[in-house]
Enzyme design. Structure first.
Site, PDB file in Angstrom:
ATOM      1  N   GLY A   1       6.494  -6.844  -2.858  1.00 36.77           N
ATOM      2  CA  GLY A   1       6.531  -8.252  -2.489  1.00 36.77           C
ATOM      3  C   GLY A   1       5.661  -8.533  -1.276  1.00 36.77           C
TER       4      GLY A   1
ATOM      5  N   GLY B   1      15.748  -5.714   6.512  1.00 34.81           N
ATOM      6  CA  GLY B   1      16.641  -5.368   5.415  1.00 34.81           C
ATOM      7  C   GLY B   1      17.485  -4.137   5.666  1.00 34.81           C
ATOM      8  N   ALA B   2      16.860  -3.072   6.104  1.00 34.84           N
ATOM      9  CA  ALA B   2      17.576  -1.793   6.196  1.00 34.84           C
ATOM     10  C   ALA B   2      18.732  -1.874   7.188  1.00 34.84           C
ATOM     11  CB  ALA B   2      16.609  -0.679   6.592  1.00 34.84           C
TER      12      ALA B   2
ATOM     13  N   ARG C   1      17.575   4.538  14.953  1.00 38.77           N
ATOM     14  CA  ARG C   1      17.996   5.648  14.093  1.00 38.77           C
ATOM     15  C   ARG C   1      17.251   5.580  12.764  1.00 38.77           C
ATOM     16  NH1 ARG C   1      24.042   6.131  13.820  1.00 38.77           N
ATOM     17  NH2 ARG C   1      23.706   7.892  15.221  1.00 38.77           N
TER      18      ARG C   1
ATOM     19  N   ASN D   1      16.959   7.406   6.731  1.00 38.01           N
ATOM     20  CA  ASN D   1      16.550   8.388   5.728  1.00 38.01           C
ATOM     21  C   ASN D   1      15.077   8.706   5.983  1.00 38.01           C
ATOM     22  OD1 ASN D   1      15.409   9.576   3.408  1.00 38.01           O
ATOM     23  ND2 ASN D   1      16.935   8.645   2.069  1.00 38.01           N
TER      24      ASN D   1
ATOM     25  N   THR E   1      12.609   7.847   2.880  1.00 35.29           N
ATOM     26  CA  THR E   1      12.295   6.442   2.590  1.00 35.29           C
ATOM     27  C   THR E   1      11.604   5.789   3.789  1.00 35.29           C
ATOM     28  OG1 THR E   1      14.529   5.770   3.246  1.00 35.29           O
ATOM     29  CG2 THR E   1      14.155   6.142   0.898  1.00 35.29           C
TER      30      THR E   1
ATOM     31  N   GLU F   1       7.533  -2.862   8.535  1.00 36.69           N
ATOM     32  CA  GLU F   1       6.362  -3.623   8.964  1.00 36.69           C
ATOM     33  C   GLU F   1       5.668  -2.940  10.133  1.00 36.69           C
ATOM     34  OE1 GLU F   1       7.582  -7.918   7.249  1.00 36.69           O
ATOM     35  OE2 GLU F   1       7.913  -7.649   9.381  1.00 36.69           O
TER      36      GLU F   1
HETATM   37 MO1  MOS Z   1       8.135 -10.028   5.004  1.00 36.45          MO
HETATM   38  S1  MOS Z   1       6.332 -10.896   5.319  1.00 36.45           S
HETATM   39  O1  MOS Z   1       9.172 -11.069   5.880  1.00 36.45           O
HETATM   40  O2  MOS Z   1       8.472  -9.765   3.441  1.00 36.45           O
END
Ligand code: MOS
Length: 737
Positions: A246, A516-517, A620, A623, A626, A697
């Protein structure tokens, strides 16, 4: 669960499963082709019809009329919908364009019609018979030409002031500084270029809509669909369990989902729609190209006293600015600062988020400027950055960083990369026909905390089921969520079943902004705490002193199998994480140092990347496999940004010419050498109970500049206009190699 004070010791700290190099739990599904992506969900609903989107062939103006008669007469055609059939609907969340409706054309390849047919080929063939009459208006397509009319604009995430950050007295400090630099840099428009297109199957039943789509943020897609279709969001279900990349392009609802829903409503059939690759580029969003000016003032011993960073980009009316100056706020400790964004109006496809929005473009400029300044000062670029480290927010000295180990990133990287062997004189090292250079850059990217919910059920057989609308865009969400559940409940990884990416489940943080993580696992942590309490209550333990390990619940000298707790029926824990003000009281960031070795062909000026190293400080590491994949993916994207990627604007007609994967070049395996990643692994107790931060990122941030600096070290030719392509070298290269 409210997270308002730094995390103390908790079950995650056992690190029996979390922190371990576990391979992807969804890996077997992926490599056997059993992970079904949106367009291939043949099994979810029978009798699917195919939609083909027609894009506008002007960039600005309006439609006078659309003649669909010939298309409608084609075999297999079920319905032709046009934008004139529908009133314009205001843009969705964080978006600028209206997706479908009305006569106005805001950008090239805006969706103007959908053909629904029995087959894909029939829909495509019929779409080409649609005749459109336009009234073309004057469009603005050239950022440099529009620069004089640009206006100051706020960073969308700190909307208070058009001057993003003005501290101290930049002008005076710059005037007094014994060593100064004043240079301009440019980054081009970029495309996300993810593998899987935007794609959706939509079906209606009893007034409710289900979409099987490719979405980073389930909740945002659902709310925008509700807004655009005039529905209650409860009447919409969004499913997106597997996503083929994405990079920000799938944060927001796109027209495939809207048109699949409208096409399905109009035909009474389930309808599937994907964006053709050219439409991904001209109908989707882009990372906006920037023109940046950086001024630095320093003392002779290399302390920055003044920093100014201005960035200009273009966007549609009402659009956002690319916050390229954002990293300059926090990376170096400089008392006098002047940071500002300017926005020009451009009638090109919408500028919006792409991986590390702001930081990625800004650091491409700032970290070349730092390399140039180090050279002026006669200082090693690593040492120059170390001298300007800060442990507090430079604009708010009372606000410390939660954890910041940039100096250790720099020192570790320099040592592991063999930086001391670098010859600081550019163009001085040869390996046969190759000019060899080393370059480096520092990197910063914010750590964003945001609420996230999950549910976990202990089944009768002792297995666990996790449900959350969290998405996995290829990042490893399935795996780290399974690790989190296994750690919290004291179970083997194999006994955790995951159900993700469905709006029927508790709302998560989703995938974006590298949040997300940390957030999705913290939400699951909260749900697990609830389940542990339920288990303890059922088994007659005090939840506070019960230990969950090896499939047993233990307190004192009593030990009971976990599965016992569910023998009379499943037990459920459901909760989420919510944050207090720890991100206000502490600057939460992620840091990295990137090192790159390049060879530049002394005859052709072809650049080959030879070695790359990233040293990351991002809390931390949940994993290491990943996380490493995220960083090497970012490094690869950084090589693309440095050397290849750029959308070419047709300034007559206002569209991106290289609108496919043949013309929009990204690195392939042959372009990428050995990549090494080192994690410092300092848990951050201010970020969440997981003590993790974002990494996806950070891996991209600074890489482009590290490559560009290596090319300079190899050749002595400083290119400040990305991508660093052969033509930009040849102009300055000596006539004889
Ligand atoms: Mo990111 S550019 O917030 O998927």
């Amino acid at each position: 669960m409210q997270f308002t004070t730094p995390a103390g010791r908790n079950p995650i700290d056992q690190l029996k499963v979390v922190g371990k190099p576990v391979t992807r739990v969804d890996g077997p599904l992926k490599v056997t082709g059993n992970a079904r992506y949106a367009y291939e969900r043949h099994e979810v609903v029978p009798n699917q019809a195919y939609g083909w989107i027609l894009g506008a062939t002007i960039a600005k103006g309006r439609i006078i009329q659309i003649d669909t008669a010939a298309a409608e007469a084609e075999p297999g055609v079920l319905k032709v919908l046009t934008t004139l059939d529908r009133d314009p609907v205001p843009p969705g969340f964080r978006a600028t364009v209206h997706l479908f409706g009305g006569a106005e054309i805001q950008h090239y390849h805006q969706a103007i019609a959908l053909v629904v047919a029995e087959s894909f080929e029939q829909a495509r063939a019929a779409a080409h018979l649609i005749a459109v009459e336009y009234e073309t208006a004057h469009g603005r397509f050239d950022l440099a030409a529009e620069a004089s009319g640009a206006k100051p604009i706020a960073d969308r995430d700190s909307p208070d002031s058009p001057i993003v950050d003005r501290v101290g007295d930049f002008d005076a400090a710059f005037a007094e500084a014994p060593v100064t630099l004043d240079e301009s840099y440019a980054t081009p428009d970029q495309s996300h270029a993810m593998m899987e297109p935007h794609a959706t199957i939509a079906a209606w039943a009893d007034g409710t809509l289900t979409v099987w789509t490719s979405a980073q943020m389930i909740g945002w897609h659902r709310e925008d669909l509700a807004h655009m279709l005039g529905l209650d969001k409860e009447d919409i279900r969004v499913e997106s369990p597997f996503i083929g990349g994405g990079f920000g392009s799938k944060l927001l609802l796109r027209v495939d989902a809207l048109l699949a829903a409208l096409g399905s409503k109009a035909t009474g059939r389930p309808v599937k729609v994907a964006l053709q690759r050219p439409l991904i580029i001209n109908n989707g969003t882009r990372r906006a190209g920037t023109m940046q000016r950086i001024r630095l003032g320093a003392t002779r011993d290399g302390r920055l006293t003044a920093i100014s960073h201005h960035s200009l980009n273009g966007n549609l009316p009402g659009g956002f600015a690319e916050a390229a100056v954002a990293p300059t706020r926090l990376l170096y400790g400089t008392p006098n600062r002047d940071l500002a964004l300017k926005l020009a109006i451009l009638d090109l496809p919408e500028g919006n988020d792409m991986r590390a929005p702001g930081e990625a473009s800004g650091l491409m400029a700032l970290e070349i400027a730092m390399d140039e300044m180090a050279e002026k000062l006669g200082l090693d670029p690593v040492e120059f950055r170390i001298r300007n480290d800060t442990q507090v927010d430079p604009a708010k000295p009372e606000r410390p960083f939660s954890e910041r180990h940039l100096i250790e990133c720099l020192r570790t990287g320099a040592e592991r990369f063999g930086w001391s062997r670098r010859n600081p004189s550019p163009g001085a090292v040869r390996d046969g026909k190759w000019l060899v250079g080393l370059g480096m850059a520092a990197a910063y990217r914010g750590n964003l905390v945001t609420p996230s919910k999950a549910r976990i059920r202990l089944e009768r057989d002792g297995r666990l089921t996790v449900e959350t609308d969290m998405t996995d865009i290829g990042t490893g969400s399935y795996t780290i969520l399974a690790q989190t559940a296994a750690e919290m409940m004291g179970c083997p990884l194999g006994s955790v079943k995951l159900a993700l990416g469905d709006s029927a489940y508790p709302a998560s943080s989703g995938s974006g902004g590298q949040w997300g993580a940390n957030n999705s696992t913290a939400g699951l942590y909260a749900a697990c705490v609830k389940l542990r309490e339920a288990v303890a209550a059922r088994l007659g333990f005090n939840a506070e002193d019960a230990a969950f390990a090896d499939g047993m619940v233990t307190s004192g000298n009593r030990s009971v199998p976990l599965a016992e707790a569910a023998k009379d029926g499943p037990l459920t824990g459901e909760d989420g994480i919510e944050y207090g003000d720890l991100d206000k009281r502490y600057a939460q960031g992620t840091f990295a140092a990137h090192f790159v070795e390049v060879g530049v062909d002394s005859f052709t000026r072809e650049v080959r990347v030879r070695r790359m190293l990233a040293v990351c400080d991002a809390g931390r590491v949940l994993n290491p496999i990943t996380a490493r994949s995220q960083v090497i993916g970012g490094m690869t994207m950084g090589v693309g940004a440095a050397l290849m990627e750029g959308l070419a604007v047709d300034r007559r007609f206002g569209y991106f010419v290289n609108n496919d994967l043949g013309g929009y070049e990204v690195p392939v395996h042959a372009d990428i050498p050995h990549q090494e990643v080192i994690f410092l692994d300092y848990p951050d107790d201010k970020s969440s109970p997981m003590k993790a931060k974002g990494i996806g990122e950070l891996g991209l941030c600074g890489v482009g500049a590290a490559v560009a600096n290596a090319v300079y070290n190899a050749t002595g030719i400083r290119v400040r206009d990305y991508p660093v392509t052969v033509d930009k070298h040849l102009a300055e290269a000596p006539q004889r190699a």
